[in-house]
Design a protein around this motif. Structure first.
Motif, mmCIF file in Angstrom:
data_model
loop_
_atom_site.group_PDB
_atom_site.id
_atom_site.type_symbol
_atom_site.label_atom_id
_atom_site.label_comp_id
_atom_site.label_asym_id
_atom_site.label_seq_id
_atom_site.Cartn_x
_atom_site.Cartn_y
_atom_site.Cartn_z
ATOM 1 N N LEU A 1 -74.019 -66.192 -12.795
ATOM 2 C CA LEU A 1 -73.210 -65.412 -13.730
ATOM 3 C C LEU A 1 -71.728 -65.584 -13.432
ATOM 4 O O LEU A 1 -70.917 -65.819 -14.347
ATOM 5 C CB LEU A 1 -73.607 -63.938 -13.651
ATOM 6 C CG LEU A 1 -72.866 -62.977 -14.589
ATOM 7 C CD1 LEU A 1 -73.088 -63.364 -16.044
ATOM 8 C CD2 LEU A 1 -73.316 -61.534 -14.335
ATOM 9 N N LEU A 2 -71.353 -65.492 -12.165
ATOM 10 C CA LEU A 2 -69.941 -65.648 -11.789
ATOM 11 C C LEU A 2 -69.426 -67.033 -12.172
ATOM 12 O O LEU A 2 -68.286 -67.177 -12.641
ATOM 13 C CB LEU A 2 -69.777 -65.420 -10.289
ATOM 14 C CG LEU A 2 -69.927 -63.970 -9.810
ATOM 15 C CD1 LEU A 2 -70.047 -63.911 -8.293
ATOM 16 C CD2 LEU A 2 -68.757 -63.120 -10.289
ATOM 17 N N ARG A 3 -70.257 -68.038 -12.002
ATOM 18 C CA ARG A 3 -69.853 -69.397 -12.344
ATOM 19 C C ARG A 3 -69.782 -69.592 -13.856
ATOM 20 O O ARG A 3 -68.852 -70.232 -14.376
ATOM 21 C CB ARG A 3 -70.838 -70.397 -11.729
ATOM 22 C CG ARG A 3 -70.480 -71.854 -11.969
ATOM 23 C CD ARG A 3 -71.372 -72.781 -11.172
ATOM 24 N NE ARG A 3 -72.781 -72.672 -11.551
ATOM 25 C CZ ARG A 3 -73.716 -72.122 -10.790
ATOM 26 N NH1 ARG A 3 -73.418 -71.614 -9.608
ATOM 27 N NH2 ARG A 3 -74.978 -72.079 -11.190
ATOM 28 N N SER A 4 -70.736 -69.020 -14.579
ATOM 29 C CA SER A 4 -70.859 -69.293 -16.011
ATOM 30 C C SER A 4 -69.779 -68.602 -16.848
ATOM 31 O O SER A 4 -69.465 -69.073 -17.948
ATOM 32 C CB SER A 4 -72.237 -68.868 -16.508
ATOM 33 O OG SER A 4 -73.261 -69.604 -15.875
ATOM 34 N N VAL A 5 -69.246 -67.468 -16.376
ATOM 35 C CA VAL A 5 -68.258 -66.749 -17.186
ATOM 36 C C VAL A 5 -66.867 -67.372 -17.103
ATOM 37 O O VAL A 5 -65.983 -67.041 -17.914
ATOM 38 C CB VAL A 5 -68.170 -65.265 -16.784
ATOM 39 C CG1 VAL A 5 -69.487 -64.553 -17.036
ATOM 40 C CG2 VAL A 5 -67.716 -65.082 -15.330
ATOM 41 N N ARG A 6 -66.658 -68.266 -16.154
ATOM 42 C CA ARG A 6 -65.328 -68.849 -15.989
ATOM 43 C C ARG A 6 -64.927 -69.646 -17.228
ATOM 44 O O ARG A 6 -65.689 -70.439 -17.753
ATOM 45 C CB ARG A 6 -65.289 -69.743 -14.753
ATOM 46 C CG ARG A 6 -65.430 -68.987 -13.446
ATOM 47 C CD ARG A 6 -65.103 -69.862 -12.242
ATOM 48 N NE ARG A 6 -65.228 -69.091 -11.013
ATOM 49 C CZ ARG A 6 -66.278 -69.123 -10.212
ATOM 50 N NH1 ARG A 6 -67.308 -69.905 -10.516
ATOM 51 N NH2 ARG A 6 -66.316 -68.396 -9.122
ATOM 52 N N GLY A 7 -63.704 -69.418 -17.678
ATOM 53 C CA GLY A 7 -63.169 -70.165 -18.814
ATOM 54 C C GLY A 7 -63.701 -69.740 -20.156
ATOM 55 O O GLY A 7 -63.459 -70.420 -21.168
ATOM 56 N N ARG A 8 -64.382 -68.606 -20.233
ATOM 57 C CA ARG A 8 -64.962 -68.158 -21.501
ATOM 58 C C ARG A 8 -64.010 -67.210 -22.214
ATOM 59 O O ARG A 8 -63.404 -66.331 -21.602
ATOM 60 C CB ARG A 8 -66.291 -67.435 -21.263
ATOM 61 C CG ARG A 8 -67.312 -68.259 -20.510
ATOM 62 C CD ARG A 8 -67.758 -69.480 -21.290
ATOM 63 N NE ARG A 8 -68.496 -70.398 -20.431
ATOM 64 C CZ ARG A 8 -68.996 -71.551 -20.837
ATOM 65 N NH1 ARG A 8 -68.834 -71.937 -22.090
ATOM 66 N NH2 ARG A 8 -69.647 -72.329 -19.988
ATOM 67 N N ASP A 9 -63.907 -67.392 -23.512
ATOM 68 C CA ASP A 9 -63.110 -66.469 -24.336
ATOM 69 C C ASP A 9 -63.905 -65.217 -24.674
ATOM 70 O O ASP A 9 -63.324 -64.161 -24.938
ATOM 71 C CB ASP A 9 -62.674 -67.176 -25.624
ATOM 72 C CG ASP A 9 -61.792 -68.370 -25.343
ATOM 73 O OD1 ASP A 9 -60.636 -68.160 -24.940
ATOM 74 O OD2 ASP A 9 -62.269 -69.511 -25.490
ATOM 75 N N GLY A 10 -65.220 -65.345 -24.683
ATOM 76 C CA GLY A 10 -66.076 -64.200 -24.970
ATOM 77 C C GLY A 10 -67.401 -64.355 -24.264
ATOM 78 O O GLY A 10 -67.852 -65.476 -23.991
ATOM 79 N N VAL A 11 -68.028 -63.216 -23.944
ATOM 80 C CA VAL A 11 -69.335 -63.204 -23.299
ATOM 81 C C VAL A 11 -70.244 -62.277 -24.089
ATOM 82 O O VAL A 11 -69.879 -61.126 -24.359
ATOM 83 C CB VAL A 11 -69.248 -62.717 -21.835
ATOM 84 C CG1 VAL A 11 -70.646 -62.582 -21.232
ATOM 85 C CG2 VAL A 11 -68.386 -63.658 -21.001
ATOM 86 N N LEU A 12 -71.397 -62.775 -24.490
ATOM 87 C CA LEU A 12 -72.433 -61.952 -25.108
ATOM 88 C C LEU A 12 -73.500 -61.749 -24.038
ATOM 89 O O LEU A 12 -74.166 -62.706 -23.632
ATOM 90 C CB LEU A 12 -73.006 -62.631 -26.350
ATOM 91 C CG LEU A 12 -73.857 -61.763 -27.289
ATOM 92 C CD1 LEU A 12 -73.939 -62.402 -28.677
ATOM 93 C CD2 LEU A 12 -75.256 -61.514 -26.749
ATOM 94 N N CYS A 13 -73.625 -60.505 -23.566
ATOM 95 C CA CYS A 13 -74.496 -60.235 -22.437
ATOM 96 C C CYS A 13 -75.606 -59.267 -22.808
ATOM 97 O O CYS A 13 -75.625 -58.698 -23.908
ATOM 98 C CB CYS A 13 -73.690 -59.698 -21.259
ATOM 99 S SG CYS A 13 -72.953 -58.074 -21.569
ATOM 100 N N LEU A 14 -76.505 -59.063 -21.853
ATOM 101 C CA LEU A 14 -77.661 -58.190 -22.037
ATOM 102 C C LEU A 14 -77.620 -57.068 -21.015
ATOM 103 O O LEU A 14 -76.847 -57.106 -20.050
ATOM 104 C CB LEU A 14 -78.947 -58.997 -21.905
ATOM 105 C CG LEU A 14 -79.035 -60.207 -22.836
ATOM 106 C CD1 LEU A 14 -80.256 -61.036 -22.513
ATOM 107 C CD2 LEU A 14 -79.057 -59.771 -24.279
ATOM 108 N N LEU A 15 -78.462 -56.066 -21.199
ATOM 109 C CA LEU A 15 -78.435 -54.892 -20.323
ATOM 110 C C LEU A 15 -78.798 -55.222 -18.887
ATOM 111 O O LEU A 15 -78.512 -54.456 -17.971
ATOM 112 C CB LEU A 15 -79.366 -53.808 -20.864
ATOM 113 C CG LEU A 15 -80.853 -54.153 -21.040
ATOM 114 C CD1 LEU A 15 -81.645 -53.858 -19.779
ATOM 115 C CD2 LEU A 15 -81.449 -53.374 -22.200
ATOM 116 N N THR A 16 -79.426 -56.383 -18.659
ATOM 117 C CA THR A 16 -79.792 -56.795 -17.306
ATOM 118 C C THR A 16 -78.651 -57.495 -16.576
ATOM 119 O O THR A 16 -78.780 -57.806 -15.386
ATOM 120 C CB THR A 16 -80.998 -57.741 -17.358
ATOM 121 O OG1 THR A 16 -80.761 -58.759 -18.345
ATOM 122 C CG2 THR A 16 -82.270 -56.978 -17.731
ATOM 123 N N ASP A 17 -77.530 -57.736 -17.257
ATOM 124 C CA ASP A 17 -76.376 -58.386 -16.637
ATOM 125 C C ASP A 17 -75.405 -57.327 -16.132
ATOM 126 O O ASP A 17 -74.923 -56.504 -16.915
ATOM 127 C CB ASP A 17 -75.651 -59.278 -17.655
ATOM 128 C CG ASP A 17 -76.527 -60.384 -18.196
ATOM 129 O OD1 ASP A 17 -77.147 -61.089 -17.380
ATOM 130 O OD2 ASP A 17 -76.596 -60.538 -19.430
#
Length: 329
Positions: free
Chosen positions: A40-56
């Motif tokens: 998760l920490l790696r994947s959010v880098r450089g993102r303008d937006g994040v669509l996440c779920l209650l388990t995140d």
């Protein structure tokens, strides 16, 4: 529209297609599982937006890793998985999906009410294992539903939908909340304090968000106030109930039974809960219909698109992070 978006787990359409059709670069993990903390920490880098779920768990560390992110769109009505204060302090908008799952969660609440009162799961197991001895006047007696008293803790959309269904069962309806709700009053429900609701209700159904105030709202003290013939239903958030205290109450028959769709340490259950024959246990199915999940997917994507287009998202959780339109129109 330009921008890079992360969807933290595969979700139903049409949300992903809506984002792609708007010109966004959308990344979705290939495996249907929650991302590890490191992923998760790696994947959010450089993102303008994040669509996440209650388990995140979107906390300050994740938000810092997502430097430059403008919006976190939660595909859930609850957002206790997001540190909203941390997002607000960083100017990141947070959205949720209220309304989309109201009817399906209310339906499931009623499925639990009927299943635990009428011992549906026990009966199904008896038939499947060939242990049905034949009809008898004392065989597998359950509890009545029609004409009983339903107590709703937390008078929001879902609780109201549950109450509306209770009218058809000619139930007396109580609700507990901070203030009267005219929609409840219109169907004959009565506002009471929590202790009175616990003492008078034959079914206590929980519909509160998870906050510091509601964590372990239903503890051993609260369970002791319930009737020994009463049932506890939880389709809100697991930690609202002290699960170990609930196991003790079920084992001792302090209450008649419980119907649970959420758990304190999900997906794990408290020791002993699985062995409670007077509990119906579901794997967090409240919004699990094809239509509802598609609606949630659409709503989360629309919130994210609005934010990236400089418009106020329809379901903004932290309005203090909003500083007005960023682009014309």
């Amino acid at each position: 529209m330009a921008g890079r978006v992360l969807i933290t787990r595969p979700i139903p359409e049409p949300g992903p297609d809506l984002l792609r059709e708007s010109g966004l670069d959308v990344e979705i993990p290939s495996e249907d599982r929650s991302l590890t903390r490191e992923e998760l920490l790696r994947s959010v880098r450089g993102r303008d937006g994040v669509l996440c779920l209650l388990t995140d768990q979107i906390d300050a560390e994740v938000l810092d890793a997502a430097s430059g992110c403008k919006v976190v769109a939660n595909m859930a009505v609850g957002y206790n998985n997001i540190d909203v204060a941390a997002a607000t302090s960083r100017g990141i908008l947070v959205t949720n999906t209220p309304g989309a799952l109201t009817e399906s969660t209310a339906d499931l609440t009623w499925a639990l009410i009927l299943a635990v009162a009428r011992r549906v799961v026990e009966g199904d197991e008896e038939m499947r294992t060939g242990r049905f001895p034949g009809w008898g006047p004392l065989h597998m007696l359950g509890g009545d539903v029609s004409g009983k008293t339903l107590g709703l803790v937390g008078p929001g959309r879902i609780a109201l939908a549950v109450a509306e269904r209770a009218v058809g069962f000619r139930m007396s309806i109580l609700y507990a909340g901070n203030r009267p709700n005219p929609a409840f009053d219109a169907i004959g429900a009565r506002l009471v304090d929590l202790d009175e609701l616990l003492a008078e209700s034959d079914f206590v159904s929980l519909h509160v968000p998870l906050t510091d105030r509601t964590r372990h709202l239903i503890d051993s003290r609260a369970l002791a106030k319930m009737k020994p013939t009463a049932y506890l239903i939880n389709t809100s958030r697991g930690p609202v109930v002290d699960e170990r205290a609930l196991v003790a109450a079920l084992d001792s028959r302090r209450i008649a039974g419980a119907g649970l769709d959420v758990y304190e340490d999900e997906p794990r259950m408290a020791p002993g809960l699985a062995g409670c024959r007077n509990a119906v246990l579901l794997p967090h199915l409240g919004s699990a219909t094809a239509g509802t999940r598609a609606a949630m997917s659409r709503q989360a994507a629309q919130n994210l698109l609005a934010a990236l287009a400089g418009r106020r998202p329809p379901d903004l959780v932290n309005p203090s992070a909003w500083s007005g339109p960023k682009v014309a129109g």
